[in-house]
Design a protein around this motif. Structure first.
Motif, short mmCIF file in Angstrom:
data_model
loop_
_atom_site.label_atom_id
_atom_site.label_comp_id
_atom_site.label_asym_id
_atom_site.label_seq_id
_atom_site.Cartn_x
_atom_site.Cartn_y
_atom_site.Cartn_z
N MET A 1 1.22 -1.06 0.01
CA MET A 1 -0.38 -0.11 -0.01
C MET A 1 0.44 1.03 0.17
SD MET A 1 -3.30 0.77 3.15
CE MET A 1 -4.81 0.13 1.80
N LYS A 2 0.36 1.92 -0.95
CA LYS A 2 1.33 3.60 -0.70
C LYS A 2 1.40 4.09 0.34
CE LYS A 2 0.81 3.13 -5.19
NZ LYS A 2 1.26 4.14 -7.27
N PHE A 3 2.41 5.09 0.80
CA PHE A 3 2.36 5.53 2.00
C PHE A 3 1.08 6.98 1.94
CE2 PHE A 3 3.84 9.90 3.65
CZ PHE A 3 3.92 8.54 5.17
N TRP A 4 1.24 7.55 0.66
CA TRP A 4 0.04 8.52 0.52
C TRP A 4 -1.58 7.94 0.66
CZ3 TRP A 4 -4.15 8.02 -2.66
CH2 TRP A 4 -3.56 7.46 -3.56
N ALA A 5 -1.80 6.70 0.92
CA ALA A 5 -3.14 6.23 0.64
C ALA A 5 -2.94 5.79 2.27
CB ALA A 5 -3.10 4.88 -0.60
N VAL A 6 -2.03 6.10 2.96
CA VAL A 6 -2.37 5.17 4.13
C VAL A 6 -2.00 6.39 4.95
CG1 VAL A 6 -0.29 4.60 6.43
CG2 VAL A 6 -0.22 3.07 4.35
N LEU A 7 -1.50 7.44 4.42
CA LEU A 7 -1.70 9.06 5.30
C LEU A 7 -3.55 9.38 4.89
CD1 LEU A 7 0.10 11.58 6.90
CD2 LEU A 7 0.00 12.08 4.82
N LEU A 8 -3.78 9.08 3.92
CA LEU A 8 -5.25 9.72 3.95
C LEU A 8 -5.71 8.77 4.17
CD1 LEU A 8 -5.85 10.63 0.00
CD2 LEU A 8 -5.80 12.18 2.59
N PRO A 18 -6.18 2.34 12.30
CA PRO A 18 -5.23 2.52 11.05
C PRO A 18 -4.03 1.28 12.62
CG PRO A 18 -5.98 4.65 11.40
CD PRO A 18 -6.69 4.13 12.59
N GLY A 19 -4.12 1.65 13.46
CA GLY A 19 -2.89 0.96 14.30
C GLY A 19 -3.39 -0.37 14.33
N TYR A 20 -4.69 -0.93 15.04
CA TYR A 20 -5.18 -2.70 14.52
C TYR A 20 -4.91 -3.20 13.22
CZ TYR A 20 -6.39 -1.89 19.34
OH TYR A 20 -7.04 -1.45 20.42
N LEU A 21 -5.54 -2.11 12.03
CA LEU A 21 -5.46 -2.62 10.57
C LEU A 21 -3.95 -3.04 9.89
CD1 LEU A 21 -6.99 -3.21 8.22
CD2 LEU A 21 -6.83 -0.61 7.61
N PHE A 22 -2.49 -1.81 10.32
CA PHE A 22 -1.18 -1.97 9.46
C PHE A 22 -1.02 -2.73 10.50
CE2 PHE A 22 -3.09 1.93 7.51
CZ PHE A 22 -3.16 2.11 6.79
N GLY A 23 -1.21 -3.12 11.62
CA GLY A 23 -0.51 -3.85 12.26
C GLY A 23 -0.25 -5.43 11.99
N SER A 24 -2.26 -5.59 11.56
CA SER A 24 -2.36 -7.04 11.39
C SER A 24 -1.88 -7.16 9.74
CB SER A 24 -3.76 -7.44 11.36
OG SER A 24 -4.58 -6.57 10.73
N MET A 25 -1.81 -6.17 9.06
CA MET A 25 -1.29 -6.15 7.65
C MET A 25 0.20 -6.34 7.52
SD MET A 25 -3.85 -3.48 5.87
CE MET A 25 -2.44 -3.57 4.39
N HIS A 26 1.00 -6.56 8.79
CA HIS A 26 2.52 -6.05 8.95
C HIS A 26 3.10 -4.92 7.82
CE1 HIS A 26 2.29 -9.75 10.88
NE2 HIS A 26 1.98 -10.24 10.20
N PRO A 28 5.09 -1.57 6.88
CA PRO A 28 6.19 -1.20 7.92
C PRO A 28 6.48 -0.35 8.70
CG PRO A 28 6.54 -1.02 5.63
CD PRO A 28 5.15 -1.70 5.25
N PHE A 29 6.59 -0.24 10.07
CA PHE A 29 6.66 0.37 11.00
C PHE A 29 6.88 1.51 11.07
CE2 PHE A 29 7.59 1.66 15.61
CZ PHE A 29 7.06 2.10 16.04
N ARG A 30 8.09 1.89 9.89
CA ARG A 30 8.36 3.37 10.28
C ARG A 30 7.36 4.37 9.18
NH1 ARG A 30 15.00 2.20 9.79
NH2 ARG A 30 15.30 2.14 12.47
N LYS A 31 7.19 3.01 8.08
CA LYS A 31 6.14 4.08 7.52
C LYS A 31 5.55 5.08 8.00
CE LYS A 31 7.69 3.02 2.80
NZ LYS A 31 7.03 1.38 1.77
N PHE A 32 4.41 3.46 9.26
CA PHE A 32 3.33 4.11 9.42
C PHE A 32 3.19 5.02 11.09
CE2 PHE A 32 1.04 2.55 13.38
CZ PHE A 32 -0.87 2.86 13.03
N LEU A 33 4.42 4.73 11.40
CA LEU A 33 4.60 5.61 12.53
C LEU A 33 4.68 7.09 11.78
CD1 LEU A 33 5.33 6.13 15.66
CD2 LEU A 33 7.97 5.92 14.61
N ALA A 34 5.39 7.73 10.74
CA ALA A 34 5.42 8.86 10.11
C ALA A 34 4.10 9.18 9.61
CB ALA A 34 6.69 8.45 8.49
#
Length: 94
Positions: A1-8, A18-26, A28-34
């Motif tokens: 998934m692209k960063f801008w989509a995660v940001l939106l 988002p924490g539960y969703l992206f954690g279950s999708m594994h 990348p933590f640094r991109k999620f944190l940003a």
């Protein structure tokens, strides 16, 4: 998934989802944190402005800050919906 989509997505929904969703999708933590840092920084700034205006008894900045935060969240959701519709070829799900 692209960063801008995660940001939106992080802007459009409450921060726990988002924490539960992206954690279950594994994701990348640094991109999620940003993405979370950018999304939450905007909300934090708006909440500080809104809280300060309530503390000094000036409701207009409060209403403006809350309105801007609501508009940003709704626009992020609409952009995500438009991108999803575009990727599906414009076909509606039934």
């Amino acid at each position: 998934m692209k960063f801008w989509a995660v940001l939106l997505f992080c802007i459009a929904v409450p921060s726990e989802i988002p924490g539960y969703l992206f954690g279950s999708m594994h994701y990348p933590f640094r991109k999620f944190l940003a993405a979370m840092a950018i999304a939450e920084a905007g909300y934090a700034f708006g909440i500080v402005v809104a809280g300060e205006s309530l503390a000094i008894d000036r409701p207009l900045p409060f209403l403006i800050a809350v309105g801007i935060l609501a508009v940003v969240a709704v626009l992020a959701g609409l952009v995500l919906r438009a991108v999803r519709k575009h990727k599906s070829g414009g076909l509606q799900r039934r």
